[in-house]
Design a protein around this motif. Structure first.
Motif, PDB file in Angstrom:
ATOM      1  N   ALA A  34     -22.969  31.774 -39.593  1.00  0.00           N
ATOM      2  CA  ALA A  34     -23.317  32.142 -40.968  1.00  0.00           C
ATOM      3  C   ALA A  34     -22.456  33.293 -41.481  1.00  0.00           C
ATOM      4  N   GLY A  35     -21.347  33.584 -40.812  1.00  0.00           N
ATOM      5  CA  GLY A  35     -20.432  34.620 -41.290  1.00  0.00           C
ATOM      6  C   GLY A  35     -20.691  36.013 -40.763  1.00  0.00           C
ATOM      7  N   GLU A  36     -21.425  36.134 -39.676  1.00  0.00           N
ATOM      8  CA  GLU A  36     -21.772  37.457 -39.154  1.00  0.00           C
ATOM      9  C   GLU A  36     -20.702  38.056 -38.232  1.00  0.00           C
ATOM     10  N   PHE A  37     -19.775  37.247 -37.764  1.00  0.00           N
ATOM     11  CA  PHE A  37     -18.769  37.735 -36.825  1.00  0.00           C
ATOM     12  C   PHE A  37     -17.537  38.271 -37.552  1.00  0.00           C
ATOM     13  N   PRO A  47     -27.342  27.278 -20.938  1.00  0.00           N
ATOM     14  CA  PRO A  47     -27.909  26.046 -20.383  1.00  0.00           C
ATOM     15  C   PRO A  47     -29.010  25.411 -21.231  1.00  0.00           C
ATOM     16  N   ASP A  48     -29.693  26.193 -22.084  1.00  0.00           N
ATOM     17  CA  ASP A  48     -30.776  25.621 -22.883  1.00  0.00           C
ATOM     18  C   ASP A  48     -30.264  24.682 -23.977  1.00  0.00           C
ATOM     19  N   GLY A  49     -28.957  24.712 -24.250  1.00  0.00           N
ATOM     20  CA  GLY A  49     -28.380  23.854 -25.275  1.00  0.00           C
ATOM     21  C   GLY A  49     -28.680  24.291 -26.692  1.00  0.00           C
ATOM     22  N   LYS A  50     -29.424  25.386 -26.862  1.00  0.00           N
ATOM     23  CA  LYS A  50     -29.836  25.849 -28.185  1.00  0.00           C
ATOM     24  C   LYS A  50     -29.130  27.126 -28.620  1.00  0.00           C
ATOM     25  N   HIS A  51     -28.493  27.800 -27.674  1.00  0.00           N
ATOM     26  CA  HIS A  51     -27.864  29.089 -27.956  1.00  0.00           C
ATOM     27  C   HIS A  51     -26.467  29.150 -27.346  1.00  0.00           C
ATOM     28  N   ILE A  52     -25.618  29.973 -27.955  1.00  0.00           N
ATOM     29  CA  ILE A  52     -24.314  30.277 -27.365  1.00  0.00           C
ATOM     30  C   ILE A  52     -24.117  31.788 -27.390  1.00  0.00           C
ATOM     31  N   LEU A  53     -23.383  32.279 -26.413  1.00  0.00           N
ATOM     32  CA  LEU A  53     -22.967  33.678 -26.396  1.00  0.00           C
ATOM     33  C   LEU A  53     -21.617  33.748 -27.074  1.00  0.00           C
ATOM     34  N   VAL A  54     -21.483  34.669 -28.017  1.00  0.00           N
ATOM     35  CA  VAL A  54     -20.215  34.821 -28.732  1.00  0.00           C
ATOM     36  C   VAL A  54     -19.774  36.276 -28.635  1.00  0.00           C
ATOM     37  N   PRO A  55     -18.702  36.535 -27.887  1.00  0.00           N
ATOM     38  CA  PRO A  55     -18.188  37.902 -27.864  1.00  0.00           C
ATOM     39  C   PRO A  55     -17.402  38.147 -29.143  1.00  0.00           C
ATOM     40  N   ASP A  56     -17.617  39.281 -29.746  1.00  0.00           N
ATOM     41  CA  ASP A  56     -16.876  39.659 -30.935  1.00  0.00           C
ATOM     42  C   ASP A  56     -15.987  40.831 -30.555  1.00  0.00           C
ATOM     43  N   TYR A  57     -14.724  40.727 -30.872  1.00  0.00           N
ATOM     44  CA  TYR A  57     -13.753  41.742 -30.467  1.00  0.00           C
ATOM     45  C   TYR A  57     -14.155  43.133 -30.957  1.00  0.00           C
ATOM     46  N   VAL A  58     -14.899  43.189 -32.061  1.00  0.00           N
ATOM     47  CA  VAL A  58     -15.273  44.459 -32.660  1.00  0.00           C
ATOM     48  C   VAL A  58     -16.734  44.837 -32.373  1.00  0.00           C
ATOM     49  N   GLY A  60     -19.211  43.393 -30.115  1.00  0.00           N
ATOM     50  CA  GLY A  60     -19.888  43.226 -28.828  1.00  0.00           C
ATOM     51  C   GLY A  60     -20.241  41.773 -28.581  1.00  0.00           C
ATOM     52  N   ILE A  61     -21.409  41.526 -27.980  1.00  0.00           N
ATOM     53  CA  ILE A  61     -21.803  40.160 -27.630  1.00  0.00           C
ATOM     54  C   ILE A  61     -23.028  39.750 -28.437  1.00  0.00           C
ATOM     55  N   GLY A  62     -22.888  38.624 -29.142  1.00  0.00           N
ATOM     56  CA  GLY A  62     -23.991  38.082 -29.922  1.00  0.00           C
ATOM     57  C   GLY A  62     -24.526  36.814 -29.284  1.00  0.00           C
ATOM     58  N   VAL A  63     -25.837  36.612 -29.396  1.00  0.00           N
ATOM     59  CA  VAL A  63     -26.471  35.370 -28.958  1.00  0.00           C
ATOM     60  C   VAL A  63     -26.803  34.607 -30.238  1.00  0.00           C
ATOM     61  N   MET A  64     -26.128  33.462 -30.436  1.00  0.00           N
ATOM     62  CA  MET A  64     -26.314  32.711 -31.672  1.00  0.00           C
ATOM     63  C   MET A  64     -27.208  31.497 -31.441  1.00  0.00           C
ATOM     64  N   ASP A  65     -28.220  31.363 -32.289  1.00  0.00           N
ATOM     65  CA  ASP A  65     -29.099  30.206 -32.286  1.00  0.00           C
ATOM     66  C   ASP A  65     -28.369  29.101 -33.046  1.00  0.00           C
ATOM     67  N   LEU A  66     -28.107  27.976 -32.396  1.00  0.00           N
ATOM     68  CA  LEU A  66     -27.323  26.909 -33.009  1.00  0.00           C
ATOM     69  C   LEU A  66     -28.057  26.220 -34.155  1.00  0.00           C
ATOM     70  N   GLU A  67     -29.373  26.272 -34.159  1.00  0.00           N
ATOM     71  CA  GLU A  67     -30.137  25.629 -35.235  1.00  0.00           C
ATOM     72  C   GLU A  67     -30.239  26.511 -36.475  1.00  0.00           C
ATOM     73  N   GLN A  70     -28.753  32.220 -36.685  1.00  0.00           N
ATOM     74  CA  GLN A  70     -29.029  33.648 -36.570  1.00  0.00           C
ATOM     75  C   GLN A  70     -28.404  34.197 -35.296  1.00  0.00           C
ATOM     76  N   VAL A  71     -27.954  35.441 -35.388  1.00  0.00           N
ATOM     77  CA  VAL A  71     -27.311  36.108 -34.261  1.00  0.00           C
ATOM     78  C   VAL A  71     -28.130  37.330 -33.866  1.00  0.00           C
ATOM     79  N   ALA A  72     -28.434  37.435 -32.585  1.00  0.00           N
ATOM     80  CA  ALA A  72     -29.070  38.623 -32.029  1.00  0.00           C
ATOM     81  C   ALA A  72     -28.020  39.311 -31.178  1.00  0.00           C
ATOM     82  N   TRP A  73     -27.743  40.561 -31.460  1.00  0.00           N
ATOM     83  CA  TRP A  73     -26.728  41.306 -30.709  1.00  0.00           C
ATOM     84  C   TRP A  73     -27.349  41.885 -29.455  1.00  0.00           C
ATOM     85  N   ILE A  74     -26.671  41.723 -28.340  1.00  0.00           N
ATOM     86  CA  ILE A  74     -27.164  42.244 -27.062  1.00  0.00           C
ATOM     87  C   ILE A  74     -26.994  43.760 -27.058  1.00  0.00           C
TER      88      ILE A  74
END
Length: 110
Positions: A34-37, A47-58, A60-67, A70-74
């Motif tokens: 949704a443009g958060e990165f 493994p749940d197939g519903k989320h991906i980890l996305v490292p952002d160079y600036v 940190g690491i976000g957990v994105m819900d594919l449905e 939304q991104v939750a930052w670790i």
């Protein structure tokens, strides 16, 4: 580049800030964030197939819900995370590019 549980290809565009899915059947490309990165790097499918980890160079690491997209930052209170260059099944890699003074990169094995 990573593969989803369904076999779709997940890629990021660090220059323009997008995360994309390439459908394995139709080969169509869809932006899935949704443009958060700011500068997303190599994602890792969970493994749940519903989320991906996305490292952002600036950022940190976000957990994105594919449905919901939304991104939750670790929260990493004990360490400063920057220059993450990708996530892989076996390591988190940090790249020394765009740093001054020049520093060596590192990989932390999981």
């Amino acid at each position: 580049m990573a593969l989803s549980r369904d076999g779709d290809v997940l890629v990021s565009d660090g220059e323009h800030g997008g995360v994309y899915r390439v459908d394995r059947s139709s080969l169509s490309v869809e932006r899935i964030d949704a443009g958060e990165f700011i500068s997303p790097q190599t994602p890792a499918a969970l493994p749940d197939g519903k989320h991906i980890l996305v490292p952002d160079y600036v950022r940190g690491i976000g957990v994105m819900d594919l449905e919901t997209k939304q991104v939750a930052w670790i929260p990493l209170r004990q360490a400063r995370v920057e220059r993450l260059d990708g996530l892989y099944a076996w390591a988190i890699c940090c790249s020394p590019r765009k740093t001054a003074p020049r520093r060596k990169g590192w990989c932390a094995l999981c």
